[in-house]
Scaffold this motif. Structure first.
Motif, short mmCIF file in Angstrom:
data_model
loop_
_atom_site.label_atom_id
_atom_site.label_comp_id
_atom_site.label_asym_id
_atom_site.label_seq_id
_atom_site.Cartn_x
_atom_site.Cartn_y
_atom_site.Cartn_z
N GLU A 15 0.83 -1.21 0.00
CA GLU A 15 0.00 0.00 0.00
C GLU A 15 0.86 1.25 0.00
OE1 GLU A 15 -4.06 1.68 2.02
OE2 GLU A 15 -2.95 0.14 3.10
N PHE A 18 2.50 1.58 -3.48
CA PHE A 18 1.56 1.98 -4.53
C PHE A 18 1.07 3.42 -4.34
CE2 PHE A 18 1.88 -2.11 -6.26
CZ PHE A 18 1.33 -2.06 -7.53
N ASN A 19 0.98 3.89 -3.11
CA ASN A 19 0.67 5.31 -2.91
C ASN A 19 1.81 6.19 -3.43
OD1 ASN A 19 -2.00 5.48 -1.84
ND2 ASN A 19 -1.24 4.62 0.07
N TYR A 21 3.86 5.27 -5.97
CA TYR A 21 3.77 5.21 -7.43
C TYR A 21 2.63 6.10 -7.93
CZ TYR A 21 6.73 1.10 -6.73
OH TYR A 21 7.75 0.25 -6.37
N LYS A 22 1.52 6.12 -7.22
CA LYS A 22 0.39 6.97 -7.60
C LYS A 22 0.79 8.45 -7.53
CE LYS A 22 -4.20 8.11 -5.95
NZ LYS A 22 -5.21 7.82 -4.93
N SER A 23 1.62 8.81 -6.54
CA SER A 23 2.05 10.21 -6.43
C SER A 23 2.92 10.64 -7.61
CB SER A 23 2.80 10.44 -5.10
OG SER A 23 4.12 9.93 -5.15
N GLY A 26 0.25 9.61 -11.04
CA GLY A 26 -1.09 10.17 -11.00
C GLY A 26 -2.13 9.08 -11.18
N GLY A 27 -3.37 9.48 -11.34
CA GLY A 27 -4.45 8.51 -11.54
C GLY A 27 -5.04 8.04 -10.23
N GLU A 28 -5.92 7.07 -10.36
CA GLU A 28 -6.62 6.49 -9.21
C GLU A 28 -6.50 4.98 -9.27
OE1 GLU A 28 -7.89 8.23 -6.70
OE2 GLU A 28 -7.34 10.10 -7.72
N PHE A 29 -6.56 4.33 -8.13
CA PHE A 29 -6.51 2.88 -8.08
C PHE A 29 -7.78 2.31 -8.70
CE2 PHE A 29 -3.86 3.88 -4.25
CZ PHE A 29 -2.66 3.54 -4.85
N LEU A 58 -3.11 -0.04 -10.39
CA LEU A 58 -3.00 1.37 -10.75
C LEU A 58 -2.86 1.48 -12.26
CD1 LEU A 58 -2.65 4.37 -9.92
CD2 LEU A 58 -0.19 3.92 -9.76
N ILE A 60 -1.93 2.93 -15.71
CA ILE A 60 -0.93 3.89 -16.18
C ILE A 60 -0.98 3.81 -17.70
CG2 ILE A 60 1.51 4.54 -16.20
CD1 ILE A 60 1.78 2.98 -13.53
#
Length: 146
Positions: A15, A18-19, A21-23, A26-29, A58, A60
């Protein structure tokens, strides 16, 4: 044509990773499933693992980066021995630099971003979670890795 989506394993910090990588991306899970979501009498989950990630996704671009925490009963992942790399084909030199700089924070750089002998702009590193990445911008292919 089929898409290839990387699936990476973690020892309890999926978690967090992945937070991170999201930062950067971008995007949403698209999906977060915890082990407690699958806790049934035939397959009991240890209390200390119930909130760990069974599956996370996620999106991409056209691909999906997926992963999970490996349950302790299955052994530990050697996070420094993945030796498989996730290759990113950036659409521009600026995007390549942004992704390289963002994902490599706290990690170790193997090849700094720069002009490669094969004519692209390339860099390689291991992120702070032990995952290995290659970032490449080839002006002839604009984001398509060959």
């Amino acid at each position: 044509m089929a898409l290839i989506n990387p699936y990476i394993n973690f020892n309890g910090n999926a978690e967090e990773a992945f937070n991170f990588y999201k930062s950067v991306f971008g995007g949403e899970f698209a999906n977060i499933t915890r082990f407690k979501d699958l806790d049934i009498p035939e397959n009991p989950i240890a209390d200390h693992e119930k909130d760990k990630i069974m599956h996370i996704a996620l999106p991409i671009g056209q691909n999906i980066l997926m992963g999970n925490d490996v349950p302790e009963r299955m052994g530990r992942v050697n996070e420094n021995e993945h030796r498989s790399k996730i290759s990113i084909g950036a659409a521009s030199k600026e995007e390549a630099v942004k992704l390289f700089d963002g994902l490599s924070v706290g990690g170790s750089i193997e090849v700094p971003m720069g002009e490669s002998p094969w004519g692209s702009y390339f860099g390689m590193f291991r992120d702070k979670y032990g995952i290995e990445w290659m970032v490449d911008f080839d002006p002839k292919h604009k984001g398509k890795v060959e």
